[in-house]
Design a protein around this motif. Structure first.
Motif, PDB file in Angstrom:
ATOM      1  N   GLY A  66       0.513  -1.259   0.152  1.00 38.06           N
ATOM      2  CA  GLY A  66       0.390   0.176  -0.211  1.00 38.06           C
ATOM      3  C   GLY A  66       0.513   1.515   0.710  1.00 38.06           C
ATOM      4  N   SER A  67       1.870   1.118  -0.589  1.00 35.47           N
ATOM      5  CA  SER A  67       3.190   2.427   0.055  1.00 35.47           C
ATOM      6  C   SER A  67       2.944   3.339  -1.828  1.00 35.47           C
ATOM      7  CB  SER A  67       4.568   1.289  -0.043  1.00 35.47           C
ATOM      8  OG  SER A  67       5.209   3.243  -0.071  1.00 35.47           O
ATOM      9  N   PRO A  68       3.300   4.544  -1.325  1.00 37.91           N
ATOM     10  CA  PRO A  68       3.345   5.251  -2.924  1.00 37.91           C
ATOM     11  C   PRO A  68       4.567   4.471  -3.810  1.00 37.91           C
ATOM     12  CG  PRO A  68       3.793   6.511  -0.967  1.00 37.91           C
ATOM     13  CD  PRO A  68       3.023   5.414  -0.507  1.00 37.91           C
ATOM     14  N   HIS A  69       5.800   4.182  -3.032  1.00 44.33           N
ATOM     15  CA  HIS A  69       6.773   3.663  -3.883  1.00 44.33           C
ATOM     16  C   HIS A  69       6.353   2.167  -3.846  1.00 44.33           C
ATOM     17  CE1 HIS A  69       8.359   7.469  -2.599  1.00 44.33           C
ATOM     18  NE2 HIS A  69       8.085   7.552  -1.436  1.00 44.33           N
ATOM     19  N   GLU A  70       6.906   2.043  -5.301  1.00 44.51           N
ATOM     20  CA  GLU A  70       6.692   0.541  -5.704  1.00 44.51           C
ATOM     21  C   GLU A  70       7.684  -0.650  -4.478  1.00 44.51           C
ATOM     22  OE1 GLU A  70       6.452  -2.648  -9.153  1.00 44.51           O
ATOM     23  OE2 GLU A  70       7.455  -0.616  -9.592  1.00 44.51           O
ATOM     24  N   LYS A  71       9.075  -0.173  -4.761  1.00 46.65           N
ATOM     25  CA  LYS A  71      10.042  -0.636  -3.787  1.00 46.65           C
ATOM     26  C   LYS A  71      11.200  -0.187  -2.899  1.00 46.65           C
ATOM     27  CE  LYS A  71      10.305  -4.311  -7.698  1.00 46.65           C
ATOM     28  NZ  LYS A  71      11.333  -4.593  -8.378  1.00 46.65           N
ATOM     29  N   GLY A  72       9.733   0.613  -2.120  1.00 46.38           N
ATOM     30  CA  GLY A  72      10.549   1.191  -0.815  1.00 46.38           C
ATOM     31  C   GLY A  72      10.423   0.407   0.502  1.00 46.38           C
ATOM     32  N   CYS A  73      10.881   1.240   1.565  1.00 44.59           N
ATOM     33  CA  CYS A  73      10.559   0.573   3.001  1.00 44.59           C
ATOM     34  C   CYS A  73       9.596  -0.689   2.612  1.00 44.59           C
ATOM     35  CB  CYS A  73      10.802   1.303   3.534  1.00 44.59           C
ATOM     36  SG  CYS A  73      11.774   2.548   3.714  1.00 44.59           S
ATOM     37  N   THR A  74       8.470  -0.176   2.028  1.00 40.56           N
ATOM     38  CA  THR A  74       6.888  -1.416   2.657  1.00 40.56           C
ATOM     39  C   THR A  74       7.351  -2.317   2.080  1.00 40.56           C
ATOM     40  OG1 THR A  74       5.694   0.727   3.555  1.00 40.56           O
ATOM     41  CG2 THR A  74       4.559  -1.875   2.400  1.00 40.56           C
ATOM     42  N   TYR A  75       8.233  -2.322   0.958  1.00 38.60           N
ATOM     43  CA  TYR A  75       8.353  -3.310  -0.146  1.00 38.60           C
ATOM     44  C   TYR A  75       9.116  -4.326   0.219  1.00 38.60           C
ATOM     45  CZ  TYR A  75      10.550  -6.291  -3.814  1.00 38.60           C
ATOM     46  OH  TYR A  75      11.264  -6.836  -5.007  1.00 38.60           O
ATOM     47  N   THR A  76      10.668  -3.916   1.070  1.00 41.16           N
ATOM     48  CA  THR A  76      11.701  -3.871   1.532  1.00 41.16           C
ATOM     49  C   THR A  76      11.614  -5.584   2.927  1.00 41.16           C
ATOM     50  OG1 THR A  76      12.612  -2.493   1.142  1.00 41.16           O
ATOM     51  CG2 THR A  76      13.678  -4.108   2.913  1.00 41.16           C
ATOM     52  N   ALA A  77       9.943  -4.840   3.886  1.00 44.67           N
ATOM     53  CA  ALA A  77       9.713  -5.921   4.395  1.00 44.67           C
ATOM     54  C   ALA A  77       9.201  -6.455   4.274  1.00 44.67           C
ATOM     55  CB  ALA A  77       8.600  -4.657   5.485  1.00 44.67           C
ATOM     56  N   LEU A  78       8.323  -6.686   2.986  1.00 42.07           N
ATOM     57  CA  LEU A  78       7.353  -7.829   2.635  1.00 42.07           C
ATOM     58  C   LEU A  78       8.374  -8.458   1.688  1.00 42.07           C
ATOM     59  CD1 LEU A  78       4.265  -5.749   0.778  1.00 42.07           C
ATOM     60  CD2 LEU A  78       4.480  -7.477   2.916  1.00 42.07           C
ATOM     61  N   GLN A  79       9.040  -7.917   1.231  1.00 44.31           N
ATOM     62  CA  GLN A  79      10.147  -9.314   0.567  1.00 44.31           C
ATOM     63  C   GLN A  79      10.387  -9.796   1.672  1.00 44.31           C
ATOM     64  OE1 GLN A  79      10.132  -9.296  -3.295  1.00 44.31           O
ATOM     65  NE2 GLN A  79      10.984 -10.862  -2.608  1.00 44.31           N
ATOM     66  N   ALA A  80      11.060  -9.227   2.036  1.00 42.05           N
ATOM     67  CA  ALA A  80      10.921 -10.773   3.845  1.00 42.05           C
ATOM     68  C   ALA A  80      10.082 -11.604   3.811  1.00 42.05           C
ATOM     69  CB  ALA A  80      11.275  -9.593   5.106  1.00 42.05           C
ATOM     70  N   MET A  81       9.382 -11.190   3.914  1.00 41.02           N
ATOM     71  CA  MET A  81       8.246 -12.399   4.440  1.00 41.02           C
ATOM     72  C   MET A  81       8.427 -13.173   2.956  1.00 41.02           C
ATOM     73  SD  MET A  81       5.294 -10.029   5.683  1.00 41.02           S
ATOM     74  CE  MET A  81       4.521 -12.100   6.454  1.00 41.02           C
ATOM     75  N   VAL A  82       8.007 -13.065   1.829  1.00 37.85           N
ATOM     76  CA  VAL A  82       7.968 -13.675  -0.265  1.00 37.85           C
ATOM     77  C   VAL A  82       9.002 -14.816   0.070  1.00 37.85           C
ATOM     78  CG1 VAL A  82       8.439 -13.283  -2.139  1.00 37.85           C
ATOM     79  CG2 VAL A  82       6.532 -11.959  -0.759  1.00 37.85           C
ATOM     80  N   ASN A  83      10.154 -14.138   0.928  1.00 36.78           N
ATOM     81  CA  ASN A  83      11.917 -15.075   0.610  1.00 36.78           C
ATOM     82  C   ASN A  83      11.250 -16.175   1.429  1.00 36.78           C
ATOM     83  OD1 ASN A  83      12.632 -13.528  -1.199  1.00 36.78           O
ATOM     84  ND2 ASN A  83      13.764 -12.585   0.650  1.00 36.78           N
ATOM     85  N   THR A  84      10.514 -16.061   2.956  1.00 34.69           N
ATOM     86  CA  THR A  84      10.188 -17.234   3.793  1.00 34.69           C
ATOM     87  C   THR A  84       8.834 -17.989   3.118  1.00 34.69           C
ATOM     88  OG1 THR A  84      10.918 -15.390   5.714  1.00 34.69           O
ATOM     89  CG2 THR A  84       9.034 -17.605   6.064  1.00 34.69           C
TER      90      THR A  84
END
Length: 202
Positions: A8-26
């Motif tokens: 839900g961030s206005p930035h496609e690959k900012g801080c929120t994406y970085t947090a989600l990516q850690a979950m994606v990897n898990t």
């Protein structure tokens, strides 16, 4: 099993994406498909209570909300994530969720019914728990079991690099992903054993 993570961030690959990516990897380590859906940074209408969704089975406004609804039914679990703006979720995400949940309810599609879900927030410093509480209300209204970690689902940092340096936050999000996988497996085992969904008419 498939989990959809909504950025839900206005930035496609900012801080929120970085947090989600850690979950994606898990999720991937646990052999669960995980996809990220960015709501983008174009203006999003909030719900205008026009009632058209009951006729169209989608929202009257043709944008990312309908693109999300078109695929949401194929997923078994959800993560909704937002940066913290003024101690709350972004206006875009709340408009997005309001329309998505309202349109699903009035279309009778039950895309979210009893599917596990969690809120994740990203902040420079404060406002995290208020934002989590705000997002969780959609889930409690929407018949969705809310998955927890061992702490609140948040990361801190002003840049993606700072988010990755939040060791405790990243660890908690990975634990959250594992807890969701466990719930999904339990739900599937129950289904295989003949455990039926609740009957509210008796």
């Amino acid at each position: 099993m498939k989990v959809l993570l909504i950025n839900g961030s206005p930035h496609e690959k900012g801080c929120t994406y970085t947090a989600l990516q850690a979950m994606v990897n898990t999720f991937q380590d646990e052999k669960v498909q995980a996809d990220v859906f960015w709501i983008e940074n174009k203006p999003l209408y909030s719900c205008i209570d026009c009632g058209k969704c009951s006729q169209l089975s989608r929202c009257v406004f043709q944008d990312r909300v309908n693109e999300f609804l078109a695929i949401a039914g194929d997923y078994d679990g959800f993560i909704f994530a937002s940066p913290v703006h003024y101690a709350g979720a972004t206006g875009a995400l709340t408009a997005f969720m309001g329309r998505a949940f309202f349109a699903d309810l009035h279309s009778g599609k039950n895309r979210f019914y009893l599917k596990p879900v969690a809120a994740v927030v990203s902040a420079r410093r404060a406002g995290t728990t208020a934002a989590i509480d705000q997002i969780n209300k959609y889930f409690l209204w929407g018949h969705m079991p809310v998955i927890s970690s061992r702490y609140w689902n948040m990361v801190h940092g002003q840049t993606p690099e700072q988010v990755l340096a939040d060791v405790e936050g990243i660890r908690n999000l990975k634990m959250l992903a594992k807890n969701m996988v466990w719930f999904l497996r339990c739900k599937e085992a129950g289904k295989q054993a003949g455990v039926e969904l609740p009957d509210y008419n008796r």
